[in-house]
Design a protein around this motif. Sequence first.
Motif, PDB file in Angstrom:
ATOM      1  N   GLY A   7       0.745  -1.371   0.086  1.00  0.00           N
ATOM      2  CA  GLY A   7       0.031   0.135  -0.112  1.00  0.00           C
ATOM      3  C   GLY A   7       0.845   1.123  -0.029  1.00  0.00           C
ATOM      4  N   GLY A   8       1.868   1.122   0.071  1.00  0.00           N
ATOM      5  CA  GLY A   8       3.102   2.462   0.248  1.00  0.00           C
ATOM      6  C   GLY A   8       2.865   3.341  -1.100  1.00  0.00           C
ATOM      7  N   PRO A   9       2.908   2.794  -2.085  1.00  0.00           N
ATOM      8  CA  PRO A   9       2.960   3.722  -3.505  1.00  0.00           C
ATOM      9  C   PRO A   9       1.509   4.478  -3.246  1.00  0.00           C
ATOM     10  CG  PRO A   9       3.993   1.455  -4.135  1.00  0.00           C
ATOM     11  CD  PRO A   9       3.340   1.515  -2.722  1.00  0.00           C
ATOM     12  N   TRP A  10       0.439   3.748  -3.102  1.00  0.00           N
ATOM     13  CA  TRP A  10      -0.600   4.204  -3.116  1.00  0.00           C
ATOM     14  C   TRP A  10      -0.895   5.206  -1.934  1.00  0.00           C
ATOM     15  CZ3 TRP A  10      -4.383   3.445  -6.699  1.00  0.00           C
ATOM     16  CH2 TRP A  10      -4.317   2.251  -7.448  1.00  0.00           C
ATOM     17  N   ALA A  11      -0.399   5.141  -0.763  1.00  0.00           N
ATOM     18  CA  ALA A  11      -0.476   6.189   0.148  1.00  0.00           C
ATOM     19  C   ALA A  11       0.329   7.346  -0.294  1.00  0.00           C
ATOM     20  CB  ALA A  11       0.051   5.278   1.290  1.00  0.00           C
ATOM     21  N   ALA A  12       1.580   7.063  -0.736  1.00  0.00           N
ATOM     22  CA  ALA A  12       2.439   8.260  -1.259  1.00  0.00           C
ATOM     23  C   ALA A  12       1.427   9.025  -2.270  1.00  0.00           C
ATOM     24  CB  ALA A  12       3.873   7.578  -1.535  1.00  0.00           C
ATOM     25  N   ALA A  13       1.141   8.411  -3.207  1.00  0.00           N
ATOM     26  CA  ALA A  13       0.521   9.187  -4.321  1.00  0.00           C
ATOM     27  C   ALA A  13      -0.652  10.200  -3.385  1.00  0.00           C
ATOM     28  CB  ALA A  13      -0.093   8.110  -5.468  1.00  0.00           C
ATOM     29  N   TRP A  14      -1.492   9.484  -2.873  1.00  0.00           N
ATOM     30  CA  TRP A  14      -2.453  10.231  -1.890  1.00  0.00           C
ATOM     31  C   TRP A  14      -2.010  11.365  -1.287  1.00  0.00           C
ATOM     32  CZ3 TRP A  14      -3.407  11.357   3.289  1.00  0.00           C
ATOM     33  CH2 TRP A  14      -4.947  11.469   3.253  1.00  0.00           C
ATOM     34  N   ALA A  15      -1.002  11.177  -0.314  1.00  0.00           N
ATOM     35  CA  ALA A  15      -0.246  12.359   0.270  1.00  0.00           C
ATOM     36  C   ALA A  15       0.214  13.262  -0.416  1.00  0.00           C
ATOM     37  CB  ALA A  15       0.800  11.715   1.001  1.00  0.00           C
ATOM     38  N   VAL A  16       0.937  13.058  -1.420  1.00  0.00           N
ATOM     39  CA  VAL A  16       1.388  14.045  -2.517  1.00  0.00           C
ATOM     40  C   VAL A  16       0.022  14.897  -3.304  1.00  0.00           C
ATOM     41  CG1 VAL A  16       2.717  14.452  -4.691  1.00  0.00           C
ATOM     42  CG2 VAL A  16       3.518  12.871  -3.005  1.00  0.00           C
ATOM     43  N   MET A  17      -0.802  14.230  -3.787  1.00  0.00           N
ATOM     44  CA  MET A  17      -1.982  14.865  -4.128  1.00  0.00           C
ATOM     45  C   MET A  17      -2.666  15.897  -3.261  1.00  0.00           C
ATOM     46  SD  MET A  17      -1.950  14.277  -7.380  1.00  0.00           S
ATOM     47  CE  MET A  17      -3.311  15.158  -7.786  1.00  0.00           C
ATOM     48  N   HIS A  18      -2.820  15.403  -1.911  1.00  0.00           N
ATOM     49  CA  HIS A  18      -3.330  16.312  -1.035  1.00  0.00           C
ATOM     50  C   HIS A  18      -2.488  17.172  -0.493  1.00  0.00           C
ATOM     51  CE1 HIS A  18      -7.123  14.537   0.215  1.00  0.00           C
ATOM     52  NE2 HIS A  18      -6.523  13.295  -0.403  1.00  0.00           N
ATOM     53  N   TYR A  19      -1.042  17.195  -0.543  1.00  0.00           N
ATOM     54  CA  TYR A  19      -0.146  18.213  -0.385  1.00  0.00           C
ATOM     55  C   TYR A  19      -0.301  19.264  -1.618  1.00  0.00           C
ATOM     56  CZ  TYR A  19       4.475  20.498  -0.005  1.00  0.00           C
ATOM     57  OH  TYR A  19       5.419  21.688   0.022  1.00  0.00           O
ATOM     58  N   GLY A  21      -2.519  19.863  -3.728  1.00  0.00           N
ATOM     59  CA  GLY A  21      -3.896  20.306  -4.139  1.00  0.00           C
ATOM     60  C   GLY A  21      -3.934  20.555  -5.629  1.00  0.00           C
ATOM     61  N   ASP A  22      -5.102  20.963  -5.953  1.00  0.00           N
ATOM     62  CA  ASP A  22      -5.578  21.088  -7.549  1.00  0.00           C
ATOM     63  C   ASP A  22      -4.622  21.974  -8.045  1.00  0.00           C
ATOM     64  OD1 ASP A  22      -7.555  19.141  -7.371  1.00  0.00           O
ATOM     65  OD2 ASP A  22      -9.115  20.556  -7.211  1.00  0.00           O
ATOM     66  N   GLU A  23      -4.529  23.134  -7.407  1.00  0.00           N
ATOM     67  CA  GLU A  23      -3.460  24.141  -8.338  1.00  0.00           C
ATOM     68  C   GLU A  23      -2.207  23.729  -8.386  1.00  0.00           C
ATOM     69  OE1 GLU A  23      -4.052  28.132  -6.749  1.00  0.00           O
ATOM     70  OE2 GLU A  23      -6.082  27.776  -6.534  1.00  0.00           O
ATOM     71  N   GLY A  24      -1.599  22.940  -7.379  1.00  0.00           N
ATOM     72  CA  GLY A  24      -0.242  22.467  -7.500  1.00  0.00           C
ATOM     73  C   GLY A  24      -0.156  21.436  -8.467  1.00  0.00           C
ATOM     74  N   TYR A  25      -1.085  20.625  -8.503  1.00  0.00           N
ATOM     75  CA  TYR A  25      -0.942  19.586  -9.661  1.00  0.00           C
ATOM     76  C   TYR A  25      -1.012  20.181 -10.996  1.00  0.00           C
ATOM     77  CZ  TYR A  25      -2.580  15.540 -12.530  1.00  0.00           C
ATOM     78  OH  TYR A  25      -2.642  14.757 -13.598  1.00  0.00           O
ATOM     79  N   LEU A  26      -2.095  21.058 -11.150  1.00  0.00           N
ATOM     80  CA  LEU A  26      -2.043  21.774 -12.436  1.00  0.00           C
ATOM     81  C   LEU A  26      -0.907  22.517 -12.962  1.00  0.00           C
ATOM     82  CD1 LEU A  26      -5.866  22.974 -12.316  1.00  0.00           C
ATOM     83  CD2 LEU A  26      -4.726  21.067 -13.669  1.00  0.00           C
ATOM     84  N   ARG A  27      -0.281  23.156 -11.902  1.00  0.00           N
ATOM     85  CA  ARG A  27       0.943  24.035 -12.233  1.00  0.00           C
ATOM     86  C   ARG A  27       2.115  22.811 -12.766  1.00  0.00           C
ATOM     87  NH1 ARG A  27       4.985  23.969  -9.007  1.00  0.00           N
ATOM     88  NH2 ARG A  27       3.828  23.557  -7.093  1.00  0.00           N
ATOM     89  N   LEU A  28       2.284  21.610 -12.099  1.00  0.00           N
ATOM     90  CA  LEU A  28       3.245  20.875 -12.217  1.00  0.00           C
ATOM     91  C   LEU A  28       3.003  20.081 -13.819  1.00  0.00           C
ATOM     92  CD1 LEU A  28       3.937  19.065  -9.009  1.00  0.00           C
ATOM     93  CD2 LEU A  28       5.411  20.573 -10.471  1.00  0.00           C
TER      94      LEU A  28
END
Length: 141
Positions: A7-19, A21-28
Amino acid sequence: VLGSKGGGPWAAAWAVMHYLGDEGYLRLTAAARRAAVDLADAISEVPGLGLLARPDTTLVAFAADESGPPGAEPVDMFAVGDALARRDWYVDRQGPPPSLHCTVNAIHDGLIPEFVADLRGAVDEVRATGATGSALPYGTL
């Protein structure tokens, strides 16, 4: 489903997306896409190289074409990959046709001119020496 996975990769992806946010994801993603388009445009201008397809996402694949100097043979793309590796750039080799591809990320935004300068140097080196390169199956180099 491939079976049980940690479950580590899933948890890491979830944490990064929450860190991020939508604006950060769109910027990257915008930075990655901009870098991919810049790379594709630049490769289109390198004599002797051509895109395999215009990128729809952030994967840019290119191969040798006939647009090099008059009478010159197309360059060995795997030798170009080797020459890029000596310049500290890692590109994946694939085929057929013998070609290279770059998986472009946000961190590459702003680095495309440096890469393209080294790519031009690698093509010139291979053209001048007639080098042939290593061609291991994708993902094993």
